[in-house]
Design an enzyme around this catalytic site. Structure first.
Site, PDB file in Angstrom:
ATOM      1  CE1 TYR A   2      18.148  29.156  11.186  1.00 48.27           C
ATOM      2  CE2 TYR A   2      16.977  31.238  10.989  1.00 48.27           C
ATOM      3  CZ  TYR A   2      18.156  30.543  11.150  1.00 48.27           C
ATOM      4  OH  TYR A   2      19.344  31.230  11.286  1.00 48.27           O
ATOM      5  N   GLY A  25      30.584  27.712   7.121  1.00 47.35           N
ATOM      6  CA  GLY A  25      30.008  29.006   7.448  1.00 47.35           C
ATOM      7  C   GLY A  25      30.623  29.706   8.646  1.00 47.35           C
ATOM      8  CB  ILE A  82      32.883  25.997  17.476  1.00 48.45           C
ATOM      9  CG1 ILE A  82      33.801  26.999  18.182  1.00 48.45           C
ATOM     10  CG2 ILE A  82      31.921  26.716  16.530  1.00 48.45           C
ATOM     11  CD1 ILE A  82      34.642  27.852  17.223  1.00 48.45           C
ATOM     12  CB  THR A  83      27.743  23.042  17.841  1.00 49.46           C
ATOM     13  OG1 THR A  83      27.002  24.266  17.693  1.00 49.46           O
ATOM     14  CG2 THR A  83      27.845  22.687  19.319  1.00 49.46           C
ATOM     15  N   GLY A  84      28.864  22.755  14.830  1.00 47.94           N
ATOM     16  CA  GLY A  84      28.692  23.136  13.423  1.00 47.94           C
ATOM     17  C   GLY A  84      29.868  23.938  12.898  1.00 47.94           C
ATOM     18  CB  ALA A  85      33.376  24.111  13.818  1.00 51.60           C
TER      19      ALA A  85
END
Ligand code: LMG
Ligand code: NDP
Ligand code: PMR
Length: 393
Positions: free
Chosen positions: A268, A91, A85-88
């Site tokens: 974004y 959030g 999981i990237t950016g775990a």
């Protein structure tokens, strides 16, 4: 106000069953030129011939739009799955890592740019040490992506599921900032970093013997102009992609995909269209051959996450109550984590090429993407330009 927004919502016949429940969570306004539903139904016929029981269930359940609680087949014991999981470190990613780790069925590779932050986050979320590993990944650098892939391969773990979750959002930036490779940061991180990562890890997923391998790319309602949320200015729009083709470097090309003047919020939203188009292009190119499920999702409006860290304080104060009480699109971090965890491991969500959303009772359904976010030729063009930019073509 909630009522008047609700009344703007308009669904095509096929999804009428979900109208009441799905309220504002990504349902269509008026843009039904491309109804992804029918094409995914015909795709699912093809996959039926290839994939076995799991998918038969998915096709059966997803033939009605309001999906899906199907008991999993038999009692086969699976080995523990490995999911990246990237950016775990915060959030949605952290909440998903937690939800998956808690089942005891997954080892989560937390692919994060800030090692210490990720370790602390895992600890404070109460994730057991046996169930996760933090590995360094900075998506804003192609070198770092390549290094991460090399490190992962060296670990000898199989790769069963990859979740492209990390993102940056710069709504107040007046001037663009750039990745290590000189590419506008939002599209560089959210789309191109993940594009390179997924391409480089596809072989590992092919080699995995896990019964349901999945590549998931987190999308969003705000990139879909067939929704009210997607019509809040500035609207996503890739145009003819002249800026992307020029490398988004702000020197001899624009920093915006459509070639226009820099706008952080738009960048974004454009990056989210690229995410959703990339998922579908992966599906068209690789689903039949590999059996991998490619999926995207809108997890709900998780109004409290770090995504809004650069927004003005007043926005951060008002946005959560606005989403909770007015749009009713709000979802807690915990709940959003459970949703994404379903897309990772629920036996009923194996259908490929799907953009998942949830209604207010948190039941999943196949949602429609906007015309642009489901445009086949744009998907191919994003893919072809992107592979040049990341050095794969
Ligand atoms: C841009 O502004 C910024 O310029 C940019 O930097 C970036 O941040 C970007 O998307 C991010 O936003 C968007 C701007 C445009 O929005 C605002 O300025 C509004 C901010 C509001 C934030 C949420 C907090 C709201 C207050 C909450 C209060 C909480 C509880 C108290 C009760 C208060 C009651 C309000 O915004 C607009 O242009 C506004 C109009 C957008 C409507 C979308 C249009 C959809 C078109 C489809 C049909 C038309 C339907 C009309 C519906 C009307 C709904 C308002
Ligand atoms: P957060 O800011 O809480 O999480 C984003 C994560 O991405 C953080 O862990 C952050 O790391 C990481 N990240 C940012 N840049 C990089 C980078 N260069 N390399 C590696 N990791 C990086 O936001 P959310 O949890 O809200 O966002 C997660 C996903 O959900 C995003 O894809 C977003 O688009 C999507 N989404 C969010 C919605 C919402 O309402 N919040 C709605 C719809 C979709 P660090 O902790 O170090 O900052
Ligand atoms: Mg939105 C009608 C429902 C709805 C939903 C589900 C969202 C989700 N938003 C909705 C409506 C509105 N928003 C309306 C009517 C307005 C004008 C007042 C509005 C405004 C607004 C702003 C300024 N909304 C925002 C912003 C942001 O800065 C967020 C953003 O665009 O991030 C890219 C945002 C969001 N609204 C959402 C969601 C999910 C977001 C943020 C996260 C994302 O898409 O990833």
């Amino acid at each position: 106000m909630a009522l008047s927004i609700h009344n703007l919502v308009n669904l095509p016949g096929k999804t009428t069953a979900t109208l009441k429940d799905s309220t504002l969570l990504g349902v269509s306004l008026s843009d039904h030129r491309k109804v992804d539903f029918s094409s995914s139904a015909s795709r699912s016929k093809l996959t039926l011939t290839k994939r076995k029981v799991l998918e038969t269930q998915a096709v059966a359940t997803t033939s009605t739009p309001a999906v899906t609680r199907v008991p999993s087949e038999g009692k086969k014991t699976l080995r523990k799955g490995t999911v990246i999981i990237t950016g775990a470190s915060s959030g949605l990613g952290l909440a998903t890592a937690k939800a998956l780790a808690e089942t005891g069925k997954w080892h989560v590779i937390m692919a994060c740019r800030d090692f210490l932050k990720a370790e602390r986050a895992a600890k404070s979320a109460g994730i057991s040490k046996d169930n996760y590993t933090v590995m360094h990944l900075d998506l804003a650098s192609f070198d770092s992506v390549r290094q991460f892939v090399a490190n992962f391969k060296q670990s000898g773990r199989p790769l069963d599921v990859l979740v492209c979750n990390a993102a940056v959002y710069q709504p107040t930036a007046q001037e663009p900032t750039f990745t290590a490779d000189g590419i506008e940061l939002s599209v560089g991180t959210n789309h191109l970093g993940h594009f390179l990562l997924s391409r480089l890890l596809l072989d590992d997923m092919k080699q995995s013997d896990y019964p349901s391998k999945r590549l998931i790319i987190v999308g969003s309602i705000t990139g879909n102009t067939n929704t009210l949320a997607g019509n809040v200015p500035p609207k996503a729009n890739l145009g003819d992609m002249r800026g992307l083709a020029g490398g988004l470097n702000g020197l001899n090309s624009s920093t915006m995909i459509d070639g226009d003047k820099f706008d952080g919020a738009k960048a974004y939203k454009d990056s989210k269209i690229c995410n959703m188009l990339t998922m579908q292009e992966f599906h068209r190119r690789y689903h039949e051959e590999t059996g991998i499920t490619f999926a995207s999702l809108y997890p709900g409006c998780i109004a409290t996450t770090g995504l809004f860290r650069e927004h003005i304080p007043l926005f951060r104060l008002l946005f959560p109550p606005f989403q909770k009480f007015i749009t009713k699109g709000y979802v807690s971090e915990d709940e959003s984590g459970k949703r994404l965890a379903q897309v990772v491991s629920d036996p009923s969500l194996t259908k490929s090429g799907v953009y998942w959303s949830w209604n207010k009772d948190s039941a999943s359904f196949e949602n429609q993407l906007s015309a642009e976010a489901s445009d086949v030729s744009k998907a191919r063009k994003v893919w072809e330009i992107s592979e040049k930019l990341v050095g794969l073509a």
